[in-house]
Write an enzyme that holds these catalytic residues in place. Structure first.
Site, mmCIF file in Angstrom:
data_model
loop_
_atom_site.group_PDB
_atom_site.id
_atom_site.type_symbol
_atom_site.label_atom_id
_atom_site.label_comp_id
_atom_site.label_asym_id
_atom_site.label_seq_id
_atom_site.Cartn_x
_atom_site.Cartn_y
_atom_site.Cartn_z
ATOM 1 N N GLU A 4 0.872 -1.175 0.000
ATOM 2 C CA GLU A 4 0.000 0.000 0.000
ATOM 3 C C GLU A 4 0.910 1.226 0.000
ATOM 4 O O GLU A 4 1.691 1.436 0.938
ATOM 5 C CB GLU A 4 -0.907 -0.010 1.227
ATOM 6 N N GLU A 16 5.332 -61.364 -20.807
ATOM 7 C CA GLU A 16 5.698 -62.516 -21.625
ATOM 8 C C GLU A 16 6.582 -63.415 -20.756
ATOM 9 O O GLU A 16 7.656 -63.011 -20.309
ATOM 10 C CB GLU A 16 6.451 -62.064 -22.875
#
Length: 1330
Positions: free
Chosen positions: A298, A714
């Site tokens: 501010e 696999e």
């Protein structure tokens, strides 16, 4: 070394810049006045052009009033990101009437570019990229008034009246703001998220103080509550840095005239919430969502001081502005790098012990973490890498301590190094961390191993499965998910401490074997695994723990038919590979890249159904023919052998490695040396598509359509090995099989809970930031999300609830992360519906692509095949059952349904309406709405059953099927299954021709009761009719309506009343044809009903009056007064067939119902706005010079049109007429058309200025001739009346002229040949023409 050289070059460049370009400030900065938008823009553009080597001007977006949100980047390399260089930003004028910041940032921009500050600025810009935004709210500034110190004269908010500093996402409460109202905030949030800003200053006015997070608190105490962030110490330091150099701020007593006398700020700083509560603020958003430390400054007591004060303010703030920028270089900084690739690792988390706020690395792997001087323990966590901790990192005052980390990928090596360098250290320190196998030491326990190893045919397998389910009933359940082509059961053995029950919080795991019938090792291993788990439960801790914590499902054979024709000793053959229909089951699933044309096989459909019923988390599909673990994706868009990475690639690599590393031969990576001598898989794993392309594979379907992560394993080069070798396969794979199941307990898990009732939220979405793959919660609200170790931002969201985000650090074990969500409705006042305004951008390209895909010849067919849902239609629902079924749908799917009553029947039964949408109960004016209605005649209940089935079909598939999910997300669907519940209660099953139940309890055929919309006429209608009219047709703005009836097999379109010509008949007939053409029998045009066996209805479509003419039908009313085209579907010759026929009728109509759901997204969609983008409500869209469509209150319209060319005219009172031409295609989503209309500057057909001048002259004459007041007054009265008539006459003629311009006639197209005496003269959407 490369970075150091670049840095040296930059130093030279900046030094030369200051030497050559350092123009004096005197006369360079004008502090005598404010710059409005145009002047500011010219100034910034001029600076960017004059200093192009060091400045780049760009806009992050636009304001409500279309002003650019300018940002000036000031850097030695503008527009080029340099690795390791931090970013700083200033933002000003967020509140338009707080103007000092705007000017100071313009001065700062000039100061930095013109060489002010000498060596200090040169050093800063050499090491920092600076971004300056002078005004986030340029619209507000233009309305503000110089000298307004308290903000009473306007300008604070944006042009939509929104406070931008109350419009950001907030951690403590839901901020209700429409994105369309705050484009400035939307742009800023995007900018913050896309950049790694380190520090930011948000400049305001109204006091003199530096404020820091948090700006609000959980309880929103209005003031006096110190809401500390985890980095409170750093924020206080940053605030003090600014305040201590400001002559007024540092005193802590700003003496603002409007402040209470006792208001002071020690050291000139304050915690935001301590001062006052600000929900939705920008500084908290930066910290929580952008890794950016922002404070709010501010600058002056007066918000908009006189320009004469600007010079003083500039002098007060310059040193503070520079000092805050310099703080980007404190704390720790460095790089996180991949040792193999040599590239930076982005999104790695920097975790500081004791500070509950993580930051993440940028795209170069660089980071800047602000810290106060001290000693810290810092953990670096990156996805796909093991996290580790660096202890006692020293942070000193001044330049940041440099810490660089080099990681080895998780699957490539087992050690990691890092180096730490502080400004006072000359050497580096190395850290090493060793990986340790997760397998338990099993030697201390004796396990019971499988006793016999042999191949099991189907009957042998059945006997074995029944044996174990009989011997171990407490932990097993044998069930089947369906049958093979040859009617063999697809058995699954469930092993759990509570078999048959999904236990809340317990993950579901599955193994599938023998998908290819001649690849049998998986089948036998899974039978061995069942035996092993059962025999060792309760005696062996590893097995006992797995079964107690996991619900394990084992399917030994997915292809039992193929197995039966396979033969032992087959090494690499294909006999038995496919199912009995000779289809490869692992090429039979829907694919993301290719259309699978083979019909879905019963085995495939059974597995898909199974996956949709159980919330599996992890799965493996066991194959044979090689020795490797294969992970998604299995194919890519081009069908080439290349790495096809899924969003969870790191997770899949970890999963694959967990199996492979326990299998010695697999981990070596050289399988099948005799068959494929050159094949090599590092560490025994591979990306599927990188090996070879498999479109239609099961593992990708698991990942893309469910929550389940599946890999394909696999198990050996020999597809059907000899039985003597089976013990070796078991010994080689036992640890891997167990280790892989354990992976289901990694990542995160937890519950998503409704804060109101404490119950779990079903189908909530769990998303991981930066990972484009959400998962959804199960029916009890429990969820599981596999992740590799790392730091993540996890968000839980559910339709109708406020989302919640949490930062989570994941290690080796699953972390429990629970979310408690609050209802969106909790933040509403008075229970009013929220209005959500979607823009045309919601019609995303992917959705348009979906509509096009579903509109193709087999699009809907493929959708149905990809979404097998067995609804088991075997009985009718009476009113009680219907009510319970609808309530059950709402209770089971609360996030996507809303159940309402439209009114009550004569006998006080509810007329239910079920809304299905991703935001039920929330108005979305940009979305098309479709209503499905049945049971207008109580003796035709087939439609009721079809709509119940359709509703459940949609609900079940939401979140599971991508196409159905998208359709629900983009459509408002309302289902009214029974308009005449009283008639339904007395109708009798099997009565094909009976009229019992056709009318309501007053004996009124409701399809002849829609007489008009005046209050008198509505009062005379039946209660069922009034409910439908008031609460459905006139109140909902539907785009399309479909009514289901019975007694024949056809579809009719308006009108039911006899007319000679139907306006827009082409479109109405087209819509009816869409339904008929998707029906396997209706389009043939031969209903074959017993009472009229020779009846022929071309295409199965007829105008209502041509088939069965009657007055006051719902269809005609919907078109005339609801502005919605409606078709009536007659589902079969028998009005009330036997219940056993329902399944076949559902099968015949499913595709047609889905087709209408797709069709509602076609035609023309758009919005009418003025020049400023404001919507024009209740304007008229004139289609093809005849059909009038009113826009909604938000200015939207959506009209269905037959394929072809159409003219569009836009008429709005006070605006100029606009005309467009559009072409509608049958297979494309709705064309989007935004029509911008300009103000009409003519009055009475004359220029507005001329009329105003003449009117002024007339008034002057009236004043002069006061002596004849009475005459003048009479004249004035007549003149005004004449003017009104002239205006109306002009308007009507103008509209007629527009409508007839291509026909050469002034004859009105809005006259009705068949005008009901009871109707009002309100304009209609679809009208009849002479």
């Amino acid at each position: 070394m490369r970075l150091n050289m670049a840095s040296s070059l930059t130093v030279c460049a900046v030094a030369l810049w200051w030497a050559a370009g350092g123009a004096a400030l005197d006369g360079g900065i004008d502090t005598s006045r404010y710059y409005h938008y145009e002047e500011m823009t010219e100034l910034l553009k001029g600076l960017a052009e004059a200093h192009s080597a060091h400045a780049r001007l760009f806009s992050i977006g636009r304001s409500v009033e279309n002003r650019s949100l300018w940002v000036m980047e000031i850097s030695a390399t503008p527009g080029v990101e340099v690795a390791g260089k931090p970013k700083f930003k200033y933002v000003g004028n967020m509140h338009g009437d707080e103007t000092v910041s705007r000017q100071l940032l313009l001065y700062l921009t000039q100061y930095l570019l013109q060489g002010g500050g000498g060596e200090r600025v040169g050093r800063l810009l050499n090491t920092t990229d600076v971004y300056i935004m002078p005004s986030l709210n340029p619209d507000g500034f233009e309305r503000a008034v110089e000298g307004d110190c308290t903000g009473t004269q306007g300008g604070r908010r944006n042009a939509k009246g929104k406070d931008l500093n109350r419009s950001f996402s907030d951690q403590f409460s839901r901020v209700e703001v429409d994105e369309a109202d705050v484009p400035e905030v939307v742009a800023m949030e995007k900018w913050i998220q896309e950049n790694k800003f380190v520090i930011s200053g948000n400049l305001h006015g109204g006091s003199v103080v530096a404020s820091y997070p948090y700006d609000d608190s959980k309880d929103h105490v209005s003031a006096g509550y110190d809401s500390k962030s985890p980095d409170d110490e750093v924020f206080r330091y940053l605030a003090k840095t600014y305040a201590s150099r400001h002559p007024v701020m540092k005193t802590g007593t700003p003496h603002c005239s409007e402040d209470p006398l006792e208001e002071t700020f020690p050291d000139g700083i304050t915690n935001g919430a301590m001062w006052y509560d600000v929900p939705g603020g920008m500084q908290d958003y930066n910290y929580l969502h952008g890794d950016c430390f922002e404070i709010t400054l501010e600058l002056s007591c007066c918000k908009y001081p006189l320009a004469s004060e600007l010079s003083k303010e500039w002098n007060n703030n310059l040193d503070s502005l520079l000092s805050l920028m310099e703080q980007v270089h404190i704390g720790v900084a460095g790089f996180v790098t991949d040792a193999v690739l040599g590239l930076g690792i982005s999104n790695a988390a920097i975790v500081v012990a004791g500070i509950d706020h993580n930051i993440t690395t940028g795209k170069f792997g660089d980071f800047h973490r602000l810290l106060m001087p001290g000693s810290y323990n810092i953990t670096v966590v990156a996805q796909g890498y093991m996290p580790y901790i660096i202890l006692d990192v020293e942070v000193l005052e001044g330049p940041a301590t440099q810490i660089n980390f080099t990681f080895q990928p998780l699957v490539a090596a087992d050690n990691y190094t890092s180096e730490t360098v502080t400004p006072t250290m000359a050497s580096t320190t190395e850290f090493k961390i060793q990986n340790v196998s997760e397998m338990e030491d099993v030697d201390q326990f004796k396990t019971i191993e499988p006793e016999s190893f042999r191949h099991h045919n189907y009957i042998d397998m059945e006997i074995l499965l029944r044996k174990y389910v009989t011997e171990y009933p407490a932990i097993t359940k044998l069930y089947t998910i369906g049958k093979s082509v040859e009617q063999r059961n697809l058995y699954v053995m469930e092993i759990s401490d509570n078999p048959g029950i999904h236990e809340m919080g317990e993950p579901e795991f599955k193994y599938i074997g023998n998908m290819h019938g001649n690849e049998v090792v998986g089948r036998e291993l899974l039978l061995n695994l069942i035996e092993y788990l059962c025999n060792n439960y309760g005696t062996y801790p590893e097995v006992t723990s797995l079964i107690n914590k996991t619900r394990i499902h084992i399917m030994p054979s997915m292809n039992p038919d193929g197995y039966e024709i396979s033969r032992e000793g087959d090494m690499d053959g294909v006999v038995g590979r496919n199912n009995s229909n000779n289809f490869d089951l692992n090429r039979n699933f829907p694919d993301q890249f290719f259309k699978i044309t083979d019909p879905r096989q019963p085995e495939t459909l059974a597995v898909m159904d199974w996956m949709n019923e159980i919330p599996f988390v992890l799965s493996a599909n066991l194959h044979g023919g090689s020795l490797v673990v294969n992970y998604p994706f299995d194919d890519d868009p081009d069908g080439t052998e290349m790495y096809s990475r899924s969003p969870d690639d790191a997770v899949f690599r970890q999963l694959a490695l967990s199996f492979a590393k326990e299998n010695g031969p697999m981990f070596e990576g050289h399988p099948c040396k005799k068959l494929y001598p050159g094949e090599y898989f590092p560490h025994g794993i591979t990306n599927g598509a990188n090996w070879y392309n498999v479109p239609g594979g099961m593992q990708d379907w698991n990942y893309l359509h469910t929550n389940c992560f599946e890999v394909t394993i696999e198990l050996g080069c020999f597809k059907f090995p000899y039985a003597k070798d089976l013990p070796d396969y078991w010994r080689q794979n036992k640890k891997s099989l167990l280790q892989f199941i354990k992976q289901v307990h990694r990542g995160i898990k937890g519950f998503v809970i409704d804060a109101t009732n404490g119950k779990g939220i079903f189908n909530a979405t769990i998303t991981v930031a930066e990972v484009n793959h959400p998962v959804r919660s199960a029916k009890d609200g429990d969820y599981w999300r596999l992740l590799v170790p790392g730091a993540y931002k996890i968000t839980a969201s559910a339709r109708g609830y406020v989302p919640m985000t949490r930062n989570v650090t994941v290690g080796e074990e699953a972390v429990e992360v629970n979310f408690t969500l609050s209802l969106v409705a909790d933040d509403h006042n008075g229970g009013l519906d929220q209005v959500l305004d979607k823009t045309s951008t919601d019609y995303r390209p992917e959705f348009e692509k979906l509509i096009k895909s579903l509109s193709m010849k087999d699009g809907l067919h493929d959708l149905i095949l990809s979404a097998p849902v067995d609804l088991n239609l075997y009985r009718y629902h009476d009113y009680k059952d219907l009510s319970e079924a609808l309530l059950g749908l709402h209770r089971n799917y609360p996030a996507i349904t809303k159940l309402n009553s439209l009114g009550q029947s004569v006998e006080v039964r509810q007329i239910w309406a079920l809304e299905i949408s991703d935001r039920p109960g929330i108005k979305e004016p940009a979305e098309p709405k479709i209503k499905f209605i049945a049971g207008v005649h109580g003796n035709t209940p087939v439609g009721t059953e079809l709509l119940l089935a359709f509703a459940e079909f949609l609900c079940i598939l939401f979140g599971k099927n991508q196409a159905v999910t998208k359709l629900i997300e983009e459509t408002k669907i309302v289902i009214v299954p029974s308009v005449n519940p009283d008639g339904r209660e007395i109708a009798q099953e099997g009565q094909c021709m009976s009229k019992v139940g056709q009318t309501n309890a007053h004996g009124k055929d409701l399809d002849t009761d829609f007489t008009g919309i005046s209050s008198d006429l509505l009062a005379k209608t039946q209660p069922e009719t009034r409910g439908i009219v008031k609460n459905l047709i006139l109140n909902q703005g539907f785009t399309l309506s479909v009514v289901l009836d019975g007694g024949s097999l056809l579809t009719t379109y308006p009108y039911d009343k006899p007319v000679q010509t139907v306006e827009n008949e082409e479109t109405l007939r087209y819509l009816a044809n869409v339904y008929s053409n998707n029906h396997p029998k209706m389009h043939l045009g031969h209903p074959g009903c017993p009472n009229n066996t020779d009846e022929s209805i071309p295409g199965g479509v007829a105008r209502g009056a041509q088939w069965h003419s009657h007055m006051y039908s719902m269809k005609d009313f919907s078109v005339t007064h609801g502005h919605c085209p409606e078709i009536t579907v007659y589902t079969g010759c028998c009005k009330f067939p036997q219940a056993k026929e329902l399944a076949a009728i559902w099968k015949d109509n499913k595709k047609s119902l889905l087709g209408m759901l797709v069709e509602v997204h076609k035609g023309l969609h758009g919005k009418i706005t003025d020049h400023d983008g404001n919507p024009i409500p209740k304007a008229d869209i004139i289609l093809n010079e005849g059909i009038k469509v009113p826009t909604s209150e938000a200015g939207y319209f959506h009209v269905l049109l037959a394929p072809g060319s159409h003219y569009i005219d836009a008429l709005a009172e006070g605006y100029q007429h606009q005309r467009k031409q559009v072409v509608i295609l049958s297979d494309e989503a709705a064309r989007t058309l935004v029509i911008v209309v300009e103000l009409d500057n003519k009055l009475f057909g004359l220029p507005r200025e001329l009329v105003v001048t003449a009117a002024g002259a007339g008034l002057s004459a009236v004043i002069v001739t006061v002596c004849i007041v009475w005459c003048v007054c009479s004249f004035k009265s007549n003149h005004q009346k004449d003017g009104f008539h002239r205006l109306r006459q002009h308007r009507d003629e103008y509209e007629d002229e527009i409508r007839m311009m291509s026909m050469g006639s002034k004859k009105s197209l809005l006259s009705n040949e068949f005008q009901d005496e009871t109707d009002t003269d309100e304009d209609t959407l679809y009208v009849n023409k002479h």
